[in-house]
Design an enzyme around this catalytic site. Structure first.
Site, PDB file in Angstrom:
ATOM      1  N   PRO A  97     -18.864  -5.677  11.850  1.00 51.22           N
ATOM      2  CA  PRO A  97     -19.340  -4.591  10.946  1.00 51.22           C
ATOM      3  C   PRO A  97     -19.869  -3.424  11.568  1.00 51.22           C
ATOM      4  O   PRO A  97     -19.837  -2.154  10.903  1.00 51.22           O
ATOM      5  CB  PRO A  97     -20.172  -5.291  10.293  1.00 51.22           C
ATOM      6  CG  PRO A  97     -19.664  -6.953  10.201  1.00 51.22           C
ATOM      7  CD  PRO A  97     -19.334  -7.042  11.577  1.00 51.22           C
TER       8      PRO A  97
ATOM      9  N   GLY B 132     -17.001  -0.692  16.300  1.00 51.08           N
ATOM     10  CA  GLY B 132     -15.543  -0.786  16.296  1.00 51.08           C
ATOM     11  C   GLY B 132     -15.085  -0.116  17.725  1.00 51.08           C
ATOM     12  O   GLY B 132     -14.842  -0.786  18.883  1.00 51.08           O
TER      13      GLY B 132
ATOM     14  N   ILE C 296      -9.969  -8.360  11.085  1.00 53.39           N
ATOM     15  CA  ILE C 296      -9.143  -9.165  12.088  1.00 53.39           C
ATOM     16  C   ILE C 296      -7.758  -9.511  11.283  1.00 53.39           C
ATOM     17  O   ILE C 296      -7.754 -10.405  10.536  1.00 53.39           O
ATOM     18  CB  ILE C 296      -9.822 -10.472  12.360  1.00 53.39           C
ATOM     19  CG1 ILE C 296     -11.392 -10.300  12.876  1.00 53.39           C
ATOM     20  CG2 ILE C 296      -9.036 -11.165  13.559  1.00 53.39           C
ATOM     21  CD1 ILE C 296     -11.370  -9.067  13.866  1.00 53.39           C
ATOM     22  N   THR C 297      -6.754  -9.130  12.188  1.00 54.56           N
ATOM     23  CA  THR C 297      -5.610  -9.094  11.457  1.00 54.56           C
ATOM     24  C   THR C 297      -4.892 -10.401  11.769  1.00 54.56           C
ATOM     25  O   THR C 297      -5.293 -11.006  12.986  1.00 54.56           O
ATOM     26  CB  THR C 297      -4.544  -7.951  12.135  1.00 54.56           C
ATOM     27  OG1 THR C 297      -4.942  -6.787  11.636  1.00 54.56           O
ATOM     28  CG2 THR C 297      -3.055  -8.110  11.730  1.00 54.56           C
TER      29      THR C 297
ATOM     30  N   GLU D 273      -3.648  -0.733  25.846  1.00 54.41           N
ATOM     31  CA  GLU D 273      -2.458   0.176  26.161  1.00 54.41           C
ATOM     32  C   GLU D 273      -1.229  -0.130  25.467  1.00 54.41           C
ATOM     33  O   GLU D 273      -0.505   0.561  24.896  1.00 54.41           O
ATOM     34  CB  GLU D 273      -2.380   0.425  27.632  1.00 54.41           C
ATOM     35  CG  GLU D 273      -3.470   1.687  28.040  1.00 54.41           C
ATOM     36  CD  GLU D 273      -3.485   1.439  29.634  1.00 54.41           C
ATOM     37  OE1 GLU D 273      -2.912   0.773  30.297  1.00 54.41           O
ATOM     38  OE2 GLU D 273      -4.417   2.206  30.057  1.00 54.41           O
TER      39      GLU D 273
ATOM     40  N   ARG E  85      20.014  14.706  -4.744  1.00 58.05           N
ATOM     41  CA  ARG E  85      19.329  15.384  -5.694  1.00 58.05           C
ATOM     42  C   ARG E  85      19.819  16.845  -5.903  1.00 58.05           C
ATOM     43  O   ARG E  85      19.910  17.615  -4.930  1.00 58.05           O
ATOM     44  CB  ARG E  85      17.897  15.376  -5.596  1.00 58.05           C
ATOM     45  CG  ARG E  85      17.094  16.219  -6.391  1.00 58.05           C
ATOM     46  CD  ARG E  85      16.846  15.501  -7.961  1.00 58.05           C
ATOM     47  NE  ARG E  85      15.974  16.066  -8.604  1.00 58.05           N
ATOM     48  CZ  ARG E  85      15.649  15.729  -9.981  1.00 58.05           C
ATOM     49  NH1 ARG E  85      16.065  14.596 -10.438  1.00 58.05           N
ATOM     50  NH2 ARG E  85      14.861  16.350 -10.608  1.00 58.05           N
TER      51      ARG E  85
ATOM     52  N   HIS F 267      10.916  14.552  -2.230  1.00 53.19           N
ATOM     53  CA  HIS F 267      11.307  13.727  -3.382  1.00 53.19           C
ATOM     54  C   HIS F 267      10.683  14.193  -4.777  1.00 53.19           C
ATOM     55  O   HIS F 267      11.188  13.643  -5.758  1.00 53.19           O
ATOM     56  CB  HIS F 267      10.911  12.296  -3.153  1.00 53.19           C
ATOM     57  CG  HIS F 267      11.529  11.151  -2.194  1.00 53.19           C
ATOM     58  ND1 HIS F 267      11.685  11.605  -0.808  1.00 53.19           N
ATOM     59  CD2 HIS F 267      12.587  10.549  -2.598  1.00 53.19           C
ATOM     60  CE1 HIS F 267      12.382  10.867  -0.235  1.00 53.19           C
ATOM     61  NE2 HIS F 267      13.175   9.904  -1.290  1.00 53.19           N
ATOM     62  N   GLY F 268       9.583  15.112  -4.579  1.00 52.72           N
ATOM     63  CA  GLY F 268       9.334  15.608  -5.935  1.00 52.72           C
ATOM     64  C   GLY F 268       8.536  14.356  -6.888  1.00 52.72           C
ATOM     65  O   GLY F 268       7.994  13.529  -5.995  1.00 52.72           O
TER      66      GLY F 268
ATOM     67  N   GLU G 222      -6.487   0.685  16.263  1.00 51.09           N
ATOM     68  CA  GLU G 222      -5.933   0.666  17.907  1.00 51.09           C
ATOM     69  C   GLU G 222      -6.410   1.903  18.523  1.00 51.09           C
ATOM     70  O   GLU G 222      -5.645   2.526  19.238  1.00 51.09           O
ATOM     71  CB  GLU G 222      -4.620   0.560  17.734  1.00 51.09           C
ATOM     72  CG  GLU G 222      -4.001  -0.062  18.791  1.00 51.09           C
ATOM     73  CD  GLU G 222      -4.354  -1.773  18.884  1.00 51.09           C
ATOM     74  OE1 GLU G 222      -4.003  -2.485  17.863  1.00 51.09           O
ATOM     75  OE2 GLU G 222      -4.861  -2.254  19.463  1.00 51.09           O
TER      76      GLU G 222
END
Lengths: 383, 253
Positions: free
Chosen positions: A126, A129, A155-156, A240, A268, A338-339, A363
């Protein structure tokens, strides 16, 4: 054709088929529900992706980083979240492969390669980082074990995975601080608690969690390399690879945005002709395509340097910085092409628009990357 | 039983094909090539037969330029055991015609003695739909074309065929030639570990001359043109008008 090029092409073709068959049709729903792609993960195990850069001696495929980056680009073009499932897993594996003891390599690498053990890296806290040396998670030696206490966040792979490379302080008083930092192979057990899953703007589906360690015991032989005080260096040298992965993700997202814009611009119509025939749109397509290609080349160059064992912090930093900014800009530009439909949840553009900004932060922030680049460029060119 | 599967290297089905300026054919320079999709279905079926114990060995054969070994490696990575490349051309633009292919395959089959030949019903480049039929005639074997289901029952095969207006199931005596249609199965993609293992599987190379087959073309390509673009449709006012148009103009009812 040279054998290696032929083999890389076969690998990429197979990855494309995997994505078309087993990923693309499910992305929209899984992402909308923020649901973990459990079936996709099973297919990724069968595909061998969890071991793609682990050495063949330990049951992996031993692919080059260049090929790996191309795989990540393709996966991210389909869905960025899926690329995160293998990124931190492979950073953990490469830390063991590079710095682990012989016993650790034999014990863990084959199980990482099959995906039996799967996970990531536990660095961020917390209050720490970018400044990792400020971490407060402590591991105290007690007999044959370390006893860990502390909190980790962002934490992935930590809810559905089972193992993380955990950065701890084995000597909180050490000066310089990194000399007291160590890396442990932490398999889930009593005291290793997933506190909560974080709610995110994008990068949904994948489990990003807060972890609590309360008197969690790790056998002392899980200390990577067997010597205390090397943890920060062990993990930094793996970053890296992580930066090349994130750069490749940026290329993938930038390309997805470009491909969607190119297709839409030809379908379009306004004022009696496809919008792709209006110069306002052409200027955007021209910039998007050039940005994507430049990002790809920077990423490939960083990967080549990494494979050659050259110093590549600057190259990986440039690739990470440029490619992830390209992803953000292309997502925005594609939305403009794409509007109104680009802003609608029916189309996938808004997903890219929500996913891309993470890449500029995770990262190593893009601010940090530019500082690394600047320092390196001066160091390599002394006045 | 040994299963032999011929596979052809063709333009990848995702590529938008371009006709060469001189009309002699389509442009193959720097174009992505892949295994003919119908052949992929045949390879998949052969591997499934092996997986359920109905076959012991799957041999894949490709005829054409040297680069066709990439196509064979793909089949090996999917799960075929062994590959044979018959080099019959140097120029990627030279197509080997069905009769020459059938003759080469017959020569290979005389050596290999498979119990079953599983082939794609046609290649998506020239759409000839002839090789399987010619091969069965040359071999004097039974044939079943356009298979959407295949069961091996002792010394015969029960094959469901896709024919106009429905499905037809026939029983043919083995050995036989079966050509496969789109709905027979969903081919697998090779896992990365299997791609690495395929490097070590045997790939023999021969030439058409070794097998005594003359591959000189018998057909002359007069011209090649792109199909006409789709034209806009028309709107009709009523069902009656639609029926009238279908009867009088389209002549379909």
């Amino acid at each position: 054709m040279n054998e290696q090029i032929e083999q890389e092409q076969m690998i990429l073709d197979s990855v494309d088929k995997f994505l078309r068959t087993d990923v693309d049709p499910y992305v929209h729903d899984l992402e909308a529900k923020d649901e973990y792609p459990a079936e996709i993960v099973e297919k990724m195990k069968e595909m061998g992706l969890f071991g793609c850069i682990i050495s063949e001696d330990y049951g992996g495929l031993g692919l080059s980083t260049q090929t790996y980056a191309k795989i990540i680009e393709r996966i991210s073009r389909s869905w960025m979240s899926v690329s995160g499932i293998i990124n931190s897993h492979l950073i953990m594996a490469s830390a063991v492969q590079r710095a682990g003891t012989q016993a650790q390599k034999s014990e863990y690498l084959p199980r990482f390669a099959t995906g039996e053990l799967r996970g990531g890296i536990g660095l961020t806290e917390p209050d720490a980082g970018t400044d990792l040396q400020a971490i407060r998670t402590v591991a105290v030696k007690d007999g044959e074990d370390y006893v860990v206490n502390g909190t980790k966040t962002w934490i992935t792979n930590s809810m559905y995975g089972n193992t993380i490379a955990l950065l701890v302080k084995t000597d909180p008083k050490a000066e310089p601080r990194h000399r007291g930092m160590s890396l442990l192979i932490a398999e889930k057990g009593p005291g290793f608690n997933v506190a909560r899953k974080l709610e995110k703007l994008g990068y949904r589906g994948i489990d990003t969690c807060e972890l609590e360690f309360k008197d969690y015991r790790v056998p002392a032989d899980r200390l990577i390399g067997g010597v205390e005080g090397r943890g920060l260096q062990q993990i930094l040298s793996g970053l890296e690879l992580g930066r090349i992965n994130v750069a490749a993700r940026g290329v993938g997202v930038a390309r997805a945005a470009l491909d969607m814009a190119v297709a839409y611009a030809q379908q379009r119509k306004t004022f009696g002709k496809p919008i792709g025939e209006h110069q306002a749109i052409q200027l955007m397509l021209g910039e998007m395509a050039t940005r994507t290609e430049a990002a790809r080349l920077l990423t490939d160059n960083a990967a080549r340097a990494y494979d050659a064992g050259e110093r590549c912090d600057m190259e990986a930093g440039m690739a990470k910085y440029f490619a992830t900014e390209a992803a953000v800009t292309n997502a925005m530009d594609s939305m403009r092409v794409h509007g109104g439909y680009g802003y609608s949840r029916e189309f996938d553009i808004e997903r890219l628009y929500r996913d891309a900004p993470l890449l500029t932060i995770g990262e190593g922030t893009n601010e940090l990357q530019r500082i690394i680049i600047a320092k390196q460029i001066m160091e390599r060119n002394p006045a | 039983m040994k299963v032999l599967v011929p596979v052809k290297r063709v333009i990848d089905y995702n590529v938008k094909v371009r006709v060469k300026a001189d009309g002699s054919g389509v442009d193959l320079a720097n174009v992505k090539m892949s295994m003919n999709p119908f052949d992929e279905i045949a390879v998949e079926e052969a591997i499934r037969l092996k997986e359920k114990g109905a076959a012991e060995e799957v041999v894949v054969v490709s005829i054409g330029v040297k680069q066709a070994q990439e196509t064979l490696r793909t089949a090996l990575a999917m799960g075929a055991d062994r590959a044979i490349l018959v080099v019959a051309a140097d120029d990627v633009h030279q197509d080997i015609e069905p009769l020459a292919v059938a003759k080469i395959l017959k020569a290979v089959i005389d050596e290999e003695q498979p119990g079953l030949v599983l082939a794609g019903k046609q290649a998506i480049d020239n759409d000839m739909n002839a090789t399987g039929q010619m091969l069965s005639a040359l071999l004097g074997w039974s044939q079943a074309t356009f298979a959407s289901k295949l069961e091996i029952e002792g010394d015969s095969a029960s094959v469901t065929r896709e024919v106009d207006g429905g499905l037809q199931t026939i029983k043919v005596k083995m050995p036989c030639v079966v050509t496969v249609d789109l709905r027979l199965n969903e081919p697998r993609y090779a896992s990365l570990p299997n791609i690495m293992k395929a490097k070590k599987k045997p790939l023999d190379e021969k030439t058409a001359a070794d097998l005594g087959v003359d591959v000189t073309p018998r057909l002359t390509v007069v011209k090649t043109t792109e199909p006409e673009g789709r034209k806009a449709g028309i709107k009709v006012e009523s069902v009656d008008e639609l029926i009238k148009k279908l009867k009088d103009e389209a002549g379909v009812i």
